[in-house]
Design a protein around this motif. Structure first.
Motif, PDB file in Angstrom:
ATOM      1  N   PRO A 132       0.714  -1.216   0.001  1.00 35.06           N
ATOM      2  CA  PRO A 132      -0.024   0.177   0.090  1.00 35.06           C
ATOM      3  C   PRO A 132       0.908   1.228  -0.193  1.00 35.06           C
ATOM      4  O   PRO A 132       1.723   1.265   0.525  1.00 35.06           O
ATOM      5  N   LEU A 133       0.414   2.109  -0.809  1.00 32.18           N
ATOM      6  CA  LEU A 133       1.158   3.554  -0.819  1.00 32.18           C
ATOM      7  C   LEU A 133       0.330   4.655  -0.237  1.00 32.18           C
ATOM      8  O   LEU A 133       0.881   5.229   0.366  1.00 32.18           O
ATOM      9  N   SER A 134      -1.018   4.331  -0.470  1.00 39.58           N
ATOM     10  CA  SER A 134      -1.678   5.576   0.274  1.00 39.58           C
ATOM     11  C   SER A 134      -3.269   4.889   0.371  1.00 39.58           C
ATOM     12  O   SER A 134      -3.627   4.034  -0.374  1.00 39.58           O
ATOM     13  N   GLY A 135      -4.196   5.789   1.139  1.00 39.39           N
ATOM     14  CA  GLY A 135      -5.619   5.358   1.488  1.00 39.39           C
ATOM     15  C   GLY A 135      -6.165   6.848   1.477  1.00 39.39           C
ATOM     16  O   GLY A 135      -5.905   7.388   2.653  1.00 39.39           O
ATOM     17  N   GLY A 136      -7.088   6.961   0.811  1.00 37.86           N
ATOM     18  CA  GLY A 136      -7.743   8.229   1.228  1.00 37.86           C
ATOM     19  C   GLY A 136      -9.341   7.854   1.645  1.00 37.86           C
ATOM     20  O   GLY A 136     -10.001   7.002   0.826  1.00 37.86           O
ATOM     21  N   LEU A 137      -9.938   8.465   2.408  1.00 32.72           N
ATOM     22  CA  LEU A 137     -11.267   8.313   2.995  1.00 32.72           C
ATOM     23  C   LEU A 137     -12.178   8.749   2.218  1.00 32.72           C
ATOM     24  O   LEU A 137     -13.527   8.416   2.099  1.00 32.72           O
ATOM     25  N   GLY A 138     -11.996   9.763   1.165  1.00 32.51           N
ATOM     26  CA  GLY A 138     -13.031  10.470   0.482  1.00 32.51           C
ATOM     27  C   GLY A 138     -13.793  11.368   1.441  1.00 32.51           C
ATOM     28  O   GLY A 138     -13.380  11.821   2.072  1.00 32.51           O
ATOM     29  N   GLY A 139     -15.002  11.601   0.838  1.00 33.60           N
ATOM     30  CA  GLY A 139     -15.921  12.670   1.457  1.00 33.60           C
ATOM     31  C   GLY A 139     -17.031  12.369   1.723  1.00 33.60           C
ATOM     32  O   GLY A 139     -17.518  11.120   1.368  1.00 33.60           O
ATOM     33  N   LEU A 140     -17.717  12.985   2.474  1.00 35.90           N
ATOM     34  CA  LEU A 140     -18.959  12.594   3.149  1.00 35.90           C
ATOM     35  C   LEU A 140     -20.076  13.569   2.621  1.00 35.90           C
ATOM     36  O   LEU A 140     -19.820  14.740   2.680  1.00 35.90           O
ATOM     37  N   GLU A 141     -21.158  13.213   1.870  1.00 36.80           N
ATOM     38  CA  GLU A 141     -22.281  14.194   1.521  1.00 36.80           C
ATOM     39  C   GLU A 141     -23.443  13.236   1.301  1.00 36.80           C
ATOM     40  O   GLU A 141     -23.138  11.977   0.787  1.00 36.80           O
ATOM     41  N   ALA A 142     -24.400  13.546   1.723  1.00 39.10           N
ATOM     42  CA  ALA A 142     -25.582  12.750   1.295  1.00 39.10           C
ATOM     43  C   ALA A 142     -25.922  12.271   0.110  1.00 39.10           C
ATOM     44  O   ALA A 142     -26.111  13.109  -0.945  1.00 39.10           O
ATOM     45  N   ALA A 143     -26.391  11.196  -0.169  1.00 39.05           N
ATOM     46  CA  ALA A 143     -26.803  10.374  -1.456  1.00 39.05           C
ATOM     47  C   ALA A 143     -25.592  10.469  -2.238  1.00 39.05           C
ATOM     48  O   ALA A 143     -26.083  10.800  -3.775  1.00 39.05           O
ATOM     49  N   THR A 144     -24.565  10.548  -1.886  1.00 41.22           N
ATOM     50  CA  THR A 144     -23.330  10.509  -2.869  1.00 41.22           C
ATOM     51  C   THR A 144     -22.237   9.390  -2.793  1.00 41.22           C
ATOM     52  O   THR A 144     -22.253   8.975  -1.341  1.00 41.22           O
ATOM     53  N   ALA A 145     -21.582   8.855  -3.458  1.00 37.73           N
ATOM     54  CA  ALA A 145     -20.448   8.042  -3.162  1.00 37.73           C
ATOM     55  C   ALA A 145     -19.424   8.917  -2.548  1.00 37.73           C
ATOM     56  O   ALA A 145     -19.303   9.848  -2.516  1.00 37.73           O
ATOM     57  N   MET A 146     -18.589   8.215  -1.633  1.00 36.06           N
ATOM     58  CA  MET A 146     -17.664   8.631  -0.880  1.00 36.06           C
ATOM     59  C   MET A 146     -16.223   8.950  -1.642  1.00 36.06           C
ATOM     60  O   MET A 146     -15.510   9.792  -1.249  1.00 36.06           O
ATOM     61  N   SER A 147     -16.055   8.084  -2.664  1.00 38.47           N
ATOM     62  CA  SER A 147     -14.873   8.115  -3.373  1.00 38.47           C
ATOM     63  C   SER A 147     -13.674   7.823  -2.631  1.00 38.47           C
ATOM     64  O   SER A 147     -12.759   8.701  -2.858  1.00 38.47           O
ATOM     65  N   SER A 148     -13.730   6.896  -1.863  1.00 37.08           N
ATOM     66  CA  SER A 148     -12.289   6.645  -0.967  1.00 37.08           C
ATOM     67  C   SER A 148     -11.409   5.754  -2.070  1.00 37.08           C
ATOM     68  O   SER A 148     -11.863   5.174  -2.953  1.00 37.08           O
ATOM     69  N   THR A 149     -10.130   5.812  -1.727  1.00 43.52           N
ATOM     70  CA  THR A 149      -9.074   5.069  -2.433  1.00 43.52           C
ATOM     71  C   THR A 149      -8.184   4.407  -1.827  1.00 43.52           C
ATOM     72  O   THR A 149      -7.762   4.855  -0.621  1.00 43.52           O
ATOM     73  N   THR A 150      -7.633   3.337  -2.387  1.00 45.80           N
ATOM     74  CA  THR A 150      -6.468   2.633  -1.820  1.00 45.80           C
ATOM     75  C   THR A 150      -5.467   2.394  -3.144  1.00 45.80           C
ATOM     76  O   THR A 150      -5.779   1.826  -4.217  1.00 45.80           O
ATOM     77  N   ALA A 151      -4.166   2.994  -2.788  1.00 44.48           N
ATOM     78  CA  ALA A 151      -3.262   2.738  -4.075  1.00 44.48           C
ATOM     79  C   ALA A 151      -2.057   1.890  -3.526  1.00 44.48           C
ATOM     80  O   ALA A 151      -1.755   1.799  -2.441  1.00 44.48           O
ATOM     81  N   PHE A 152      -1.596   1.299  -4.451  1.00 39.03           N
ATOM     82  CA  PHE A 152      -0.407   0.152  -4.154  1.00 39.03           C
ATOM     83  C   PHE A 152       0.578   0.534  -5.174  1.00 39.03           C
ATOM     84  O   PHE A 152       0.540   0.644  -6.262  1.00 39.03           O
ATOM     85  N   SER A 153       1.888   0.154  -4.859  1.00 40.10           N
ATOM     86  CA  SER A 153       3.227  -0.112  -5.447  1.00 40.10           C
ATOM     87  C   SER A 153       3.147  -1.449  -6.043  1.00 40.10           C
ATOM     88  O   SER A 153       3.262  -2.392  -5.059  1.00 40.10           O
ATOM     89  N   ILE A 154       3.055  -1.743  -7.274  1.00 36.24           N
ATOM     90  CA  ILE A 154       3.052  -2.929  -7.688  1.00 36.24           C
ATOM     91  C   ILE A 154       4.304  -3.499  -8.065  1.00 36.24           C
ATOM     92  O   ILE A 154       5.167  -2.944  -8.893  1.00 36.24           O
ATOM     93  N   ASN A 155       4.995  -4.721  -7.601  1.00 35.17           N
ATOM     94  CA  ASN A 155       6.037  -5.532  -7.849  1.00 35.17           C
ATOM     95  C   ASN A 155       5.788  -6.635  -8.744  1.00 35.17           C
ATOM     96  O   ASN A 155       6.914  -7.225  -9.319  1.00 35.17           O
ATOM     97  N   TYR A 156       4.550  -7.134  -8.878  1.00 36.19           N
ATOM     98  CA  TYR A 156       4.441  -8.408  -9.748  1.00 36.19           C
ATOM     99  C   TYR A 156       3.003  -8.253 -10.551  1.00 36.19           C
ATOM    100  O   TYR A 156       1.858  -7.487  -9.788  1.00 36.19           O
ATOM    101  N   LEU A 157       2.946  -8.444 -11.656  1.00 37.52           N
ATOM    102  CA  LEU A 157       1.696  -8.218 -12.695  1.00 37.52           C
ATOM    103  C   LEU A 157       1.716  -9.414 -13.324  1.00 37.52           C
ATOM    104  O   LEU A 157       2.735  -9.842 -14.206  1.00 37.52           O
ATOM    105  N   LYS A 158       0.602 -10.107 -13.639  1.00 37.62           N
ATOM    106  CA  LYS A 158       0.403 -11.262 -14.446  1.00 37.62           C
ATOM    107  C   LYS A 158      -1.186 -11.028 -15.205  1.00 37.62           C
ATOM    108  O   LYS A 158      -2.121 -10.601 -14.381  1.00 37.62           O
ATOM    109  N   VAL A 159      -1.097 -11.240 -16.520  1.00 36.08           N
ATOM    110  CA  VAL A 159      -2.657 -10.982 -17.215  1.00 36.08           C
ATOM    111  C   VAL A 159      -2.781 -12.375 -17.859  1.00 36.08           C
ATOM    112  O   VAL A 159      -1.870 -12.769 -18.545  1.00 36.08           O
ATOM    113  N   LEU A 160      -3.797 -13.032 -17.748  1.00 42.62           N
ATOM    114  CA  LEU A 160      -4.367 -14.118 -18.537  1.00 42.62           C
ATOM    115  C   LEU A 160      -5.664 -13.684 -19.158  1.00 42.62           C
ATOM    116  O   LEU A 160      -6.541 -13.028 -18.581  1.00 42.62           O
TER     117      LEU A 160
END
Length: 172
Positions: free
Chosen positions: A111-139
């Motif tokens: 993990p690099l960061s995590g944002g809690l987002g915002g609070l507002e009635a009847a809307t998404a909070m838009s929280s985030t989690t970001a990662f530094s990736i050292n391994y990737l595989k696509v099938l």
């Protein structure tokens, strides 16, 4: 005629292959090669020379609708193994039928960061989690298309490992 990929029907995110993590969208890693600008005798101007298999830092960001237990769990300072599994809609122009293919993206990262987002009635909070990736595989439909393992000098595209000679030269 070929099958034409049209869209992602749906996808899911799993931790360690089995634990469903919830509702999120994903900003997938970009693969950029490290390069050096080369100039001098025998070159008319400059050339950016990429280093095969050597990539810039890769990141994955999960965007959550609301703060989820899973999004906070992923802030633990350990390497997390994540699977993003999707069903991709295709249209077969020869048979005029819809088909589906399986897309699986596996990453390992810290993990690099995590944002809690915002609070507002009847809307998404838009929280985030970001990662530094050292391994990737696509099938795609179970076939390995791409594998990047930065810590083990692996860079495979369609089964060909472009860092095999580097590993041999380094006695790895």
């Amino acid at each position: 005629m070929p099958k034409r990929s049209e869209r992602v029907i749906d996808y899911s995110v799993f931790l360690s292959g089995t634990e469903y993590l919830g509702t999120a969208t994903a900003d997938l890693p970009e693969i950029s090669f490290l390069s050096e600008t080369i100039k001098g005798a025998g070159i008319s101007g400059e050339i950016d020379a990429p280093s095969p298999g050597q990539t810039s830092a890769m990141t994955l960001t999960l965007n959550w609708n609301v703060v989820e237990k899973a999004s906070l769990k992923l802030l633990a300072p350990v390497v997390h193994a994540l699977d993003l599994r999707a069903s991709v809609q295709q249209f077969d122009t020869a048979t005029n039928e819809y088909k589906e293919s399986a897309l699986k993206i596996t990453v390992r990262g810290r993990p690099l960061s995590g944002g809690l987002g915002g609070l507002e009635a009847a809307t998404a909070m838009s929280s985030t989690t970001a990662f530094s990736i050292n391994y990737l595989k696509v099938l795609i439909d179970g076939e390995e298309i791409l594998e990047i393992d930065k810590l083990n000098y692996i860079f495979k595209v369609l089964g060909k490992d472009y860092q095999a000679q580097t590993r041999a030269n380094l006695a790895l």
